[in-house]
Design an enzyme around this catalytic site. Structure first.
Site, PDB file in Angstrom:
ATOM      1  N   LEU A  76      23.562  31.524  -5.052  1.00 57.48           N
ATOM      2  CA  LEU A  76      22.499  32.285  -5.722  1.00 57.48           C
ATOM      3  C   LEU A  76      22.533  33.746  -5.281  1.00 57.48           C
ATOM      4  O   LEU A  76      22.464  34.664  -6.104  1.00 57.48           O
ATOM      5  CB  LEU A  76      21.125  31.656  -5.414  1.00 57.48           C
ATOM      6  CG  LEU A  76      19.920  32.425  -5.949  1.00 57.48           C
ATOM      7  CD1 LEU A  76      19.897  32.407  -7.479  1.00 57.48           C
ATOM      8  CD2 LEU A  76      18.604  31.847  -5.412  1.00 57.48           C
ATOM      9  N   ALA A  77      22.683  33.941  -3.952  1.00 54.64           N
ATOM     10  CA  ALA A  77      22.692  35.308  -3.427  1.00 54.64           C
ATOM     11  C   ALA A  77      23.862  36.104  -4.006  1.00 54.64           C
ATOM     12  O   ALA A  77      23.697  37.237  -4.470  1.00 54.64           O
ATOM     13  CB  ALA A  77      22.771  35.265  -1.907  1.00 54.64           C
ATOM     14  N   HIS A  85      11.099  27.050 -17.181  1.00 49.29           N
ATOM     15  CA  HIS A  85      11.472  28.113 -18.124  1.00 49.29           C
ATOM     16  C   HIS A  85      10.791  27.936 -19.488  1.00 49.29           C
ATOM     17  O   HIS A  85      10.171  28.860 -20.014  1.00 49.29           O
ATOM     18  CB  HIS A  85      12.989  28.137 -18.324  1.00 49.29           C
ATOM     19  CG  HIS A  85      13.768  28.317 -17.053  1.00 49.29           C
ATOM     20  ND1 HIS A  85      13.297  29.030 -15.977  1.00 49.29           N
ATOM     21  CD2 HIS A  85      15.005  27.888 -16.684  1.00 49.29           C
ATOM     22  CE1 HIS A  85      14.212  29.025 -15.003  1.00 49.29           C
ATOM     23  NE2 HIS A  85      15.249  28.335 -15.409  1.00 49.29           N
ATOM     24  N   ARG A 138      25.004  17.954 -31.186  1.00 52.43           N
ATOM     25  CA  ARG A 138      23.632  18.474 -31.247  1.00 52.43           C
ATOM     26  C   ARG A 138      22.689  17.675 -30.344  1.00 52.43           C
ATOM     27  O   ARG A 138      21.494  17.905 -30.331  1.00 52.43           O
ATOM     28  CB  ARG A 138      23.094  18.377 -32.673  1.00 52.43           C
ATOM     29  CG  ARG A 138      23.777  19.280 -33.656  1.00 52.43           C
ATOM     30  CD  ARG A 138      23.162  19.198 -35.037  1.00 52.43           C
ATOM     31  NE  ARG A 138      21.765  18.826 -35.072  1.00 52.43           N
ATOM     32  CZ  ARG A 138      20.768  19.596 -34.714  1.00 52.43           C
ATOM     33  NH1 ARG A 138      21.008  20.797 -34.265  1.00 52.43           N
ATOM     34  NH2 ARG A 138      19.531  19.166 -34.800  1.00 52.43           N
TER      35      ARG A 138
END
Ligand code: BG6
Length: 480
Positions: A17-18, A246, A460
């Protein structure tokens, strides 16, 4: 920005992440002049025993490689110092404090401020421990004034109980205004645009309700699988990874009432209210899936029931939205990479053109890729005949804002943490309300009451999800 010494400390500095998000975002801010002051220092902290230069070399590969950027990149890297230590070691954090304090003193701080921003690019299991260490050894020097802030990332727990426990552990050490819970979707341009769009346009005010809107879809698709993250992903699944955070944040901004003002507290108050108005999710309004091949990842157990796809309907019990389905859909390994909001309006009453349904108005906000907003309208097909066709009023950002570089979500959010603006961060009660919505369903899935439907990579997703969409009243006006 305020003046006075600013130390940005990235914990977990050698992790993914960093390297991929935090340091590149800091570099972007540096490139825009925000961190170009001799009062700014960046520290990396992690267990790996490496030198300053070794850390810099690891980061370099994730920064821009062009010749024009070379000078900025090397100046930026020189700002970064590295301290080695474990996440539960007093000595490690004392050494970190010493390194920060030395800079604060040596820089002859102008306003006497000691500002310390701790970015926890770490797994949440160590948050409580690390927060304790920061609180014990690394707080800003109170005689100098200033502040200490903590930035954390999801996953904030796995369900309501574990999230509340984590919140309490951190909450005992830091006050809410010191805690910045990142949801990087809140840093996306078109997510930030939602408030403006809804509340600064007369056009939308009278339309944005159950009288006019038939259904709303909030969709996230990725055209790749878990790719090396299977070990992490399998413990969480798509609902915890994408929908609970999110998509739900986007949902809040689409559905909430107008805040009293733009103050972060006012905005977050409204988000909490709409979350609290969501009624329990019905089993028959959920479809979960898992792509074929997911379990080939050696870090994923052979009997995994973890969903990599989910579609579900949220229903809000309030005056504005009663009866309007909000369809939340997210999936990995699908046929495209896209995140969008589709607001579909009702049919025109007393239709004289016999063109309704396929001619429904639909307002689409494409969050990514290629940010855009467009409104589907029915128009007369140009020509001699009086026939109708669907067309679009289209605001595509690449055309309308040519040459404007849209900032990365992390860049914006880190800048906010430095400024002390919590508008785009998740408050504790908001997090709790979010977990309250999904926890019963997640527990039923964890207990094996739902089995994910297999779907092909690059498809899909399960057809059952399309059937659910149809049942919810969505009329397809576009090619998927
Ligand atoms: C992360 C998820 O939070 O968001 C990932 O953990 C996902 O699984 C990513 O791929 C998507 O972010 P973006 O900004 O690329 O849509």
């Amino acid at each position: 920005l305020e003046t006075g010494c600013l130390s940005i400390i990235v914990l977990g500095a050698s992790g993914d992440l960093a390297k991929k998000k935090t340091f590149p975002a800091l570099f972007n801010l540096y490139g825009k002049g925000f961190l170009q002051s001799d009062e700014v220092h960046i520290f990396g902290y992690a267990r790996t025993k490496i030198s300053d230069d070794e850390l810099r070399d690891r980061i370099r590969g994730y920064l821009p490689q062009s010749k024009e950027d070379a000078e900025d990149v090397s100046k930026f890297l020189q700002l970064i110092k590295y301290v080695t230590g474990s996440y539960d070691s007093a000595e490690g954090f004392q050494a970190l404090d010493k390194a920060i304090t030395e800079q604060e003193i040596s820089k002859n701080i102008r306003e006497g401020l000691s500002r310390r921003l701790f970015y926890l690019a770490l797994p949440p299991s160590v948050y409580p421990q690390v927060c304790k260490m920061i609180k014990s050894y690394c707080m800003n020097k109170s005689d100098l004034g200033g502040w200490t802030r903590i930035v954390v990332e999801k996953p904030f727990g796995k369900d309501l109980a574990s999230a509340e426990e984590l919140s309490s552990q951190i909450g005992e050490l830091f006050d809410e205004p010191q805690i910045y819970r990142i949801d990087h979707y809140l840093g996306k341009e078109l997510v930030q645009n939602l408030l403006v769009l809804r509340f600064a346009n007369r056009l939308f005010l009278p339309l944005w309700n159950r009288d006019n809107i038939d259904n709303v879809q909030i969709v996230f698709r990725e055209d790749f699988g878990t790719e090396g993250r299977g070990g992490y992903f399998d413990q969480y699944g798509i609902i915890r990874d994408i929908i609970q955070n999110h998509l739900l944040q986007v949902f809040c901004l689409v559905a909430m009432e107008k805040p009293v003002s733009l103050k972060p507290e006012h905005i977050r108050d409204e988000k909490v209210k709409v979350l609290q108005s969501v009624i329990p999710i019905k089993d028959e309004e959920v479809v979960i899936g898992q792509y074929e091949g997911y379990k080939d990842d050696p870090t994923v157990p052979d009997n995994s029931n973890t969903p990599t796809f989910a579609t579900m309907i949220l229903r809000i019990h309030n005056e504005r939205w009663e009866g309007v389905p909000f369809i939340l859909k997210a999936g990995k390994a699908l046929n495209s990479r896209k995140a969008e909001i589709r607001v579909q309006f009702k049919d025109v009453p007393g239709d004289i053109f016999k063109c309704q349904k396929q001619g429904r108005n639909e307002f689409v906000i494409r969050l990514q890729p290629s940010e855009a907003m467009y409104m589907k309208l029915t128009v007369k097909q140009p020509g001699l005949e009086m026939s109708t066709a669907q067309s679009e009023l289209d605001l595509s950002y690449t055309q309308r804002y040519q040459g404007v570089v849209i900032p990365e979500a992390y860049e914006r959010l880190i800048l906010d943490t430095i400024k002390g603006d919590q508008q785009h961060f998740v408050r504790r009660d908001e997090l709790k309300a979010a977990w309250e919505i999904f926890t019963p369903l997640l527990h039923r899935i964890d207990d094996g009451e739902f089995k994910p439907i297999p779907y092909k990579m690059g498809s899909r997703g399960p057809v059952e999800a399309d059937e659910l969409l149809e049942r919810a009243g969505y009329v397809q006006t576009h090619d998927y």
